[in-house]
Design a protein around this motif. Sequence first.
Motif: not given
Ligand code: ZN
Length: 343
Positions: A111, A115, A135, A302
């Motif tokens: 993940h 980003h 985040s 996200d």
């Molecule tokens: Zn995130």
Amino acid sequence: MIFLGIETSCDETAIALVDQDRNILANAVYSQIEEHSTYGGVVPEIAARAHLTKLPALLDKTLSNTSVKLSDLSAVCATAGPGLIGGVLVGLNFGKALAFSLGLPFYGINHLAGHALAVRLTQEVAFPYVLLLVSGGHTQLICVHSSGTFEVLGTTRDDAAGETFDKTAKLLGLSHPGGPAIETLAKQGDHKAYNFPKPFYREQHCDFSFSGLKTAVRKSVLENPNADKASIAASFQHTMAEILFERSATAIQNCRERNISPSAFVISGGVGANSYIRAHLTKLEEKFEISCIFPPMNLCTDNAAMIAWACIEQASASVIAPSYEVKAYPRWPLDQYLRGENK
Ligand code: ZN
Ligand code: KG4
């Protein structure tokens, strides 16, 4: 080559279609804000169940809004971590089942790599670049050397920046998620009203700490229940912007001292959607003669387009290989790529 990406690591259920020529053919996000709002934060079990309920319909909707058919896909990928493990498992297994049923390769994606590489989906940003990833769960300064070489320059020693926004918002009686609520309230306040602490100010490392800031806000609220909440919000947001600016400046300097010339300074993650913080960080342009690049808001928070794109970049550079065996990881630090562990 069209890749279908799935993202379920927190409270956004997302599916996207991206091709290798940087075209985002679909980018659907179902936000679970309502499911979690009564609890003042994300409840992992509710998030996992909501992903399970929403994914099939979201897939149908994503495909029906485009001319892409399942038979046009080249590969399927999903976030394999880090994140809330129940949600990650749901997306990962949904992706594997879909790929298997279509006879397609499947990739598990980090993940944070999503980003980190999202900016290259919409702009030609050359490696290396300095990335501020802010985040709800992560606050890191990273030198992105390539699609598979992420050097973590600094990280938070306690709370993440987004988490600090969320907890501060709760203290001020604002709704979840706290970031946008604080940004809105702060517009009516005076950012000079409170002098909140900035840990590690002028220190030569790139780590963060936000627990002192959170405690200082709590003290101001408890000491004076009639305090002007808008000014607390504005002062908090201003302090956060100054901390992020100062740490980011240290990171750029750190790279230059080692003869690494970052092509740009990039911000990503939900807190990167904050306009006040964006404006503050833009001052880095003048100080360092470096361009500050902010990906579009919907690629900062996200989404699955960044997962599909990270897959395209990493698969074409042979950083990752397809596998139906990939597991779900609650923790998966980016610098494991550097050490060759990649999990
Ligand atoms: Zn995130
Ligand atoms: O990247 P993201 O969508 O999800 C995670 O991977 O965590 O980030 C969510 C975080 C939340 O803590 C939210 O309060 C924060 O980003 N956020 C903001 C803003 N919009 C979202 N923080 C400050 N200002 C905003 N406008």
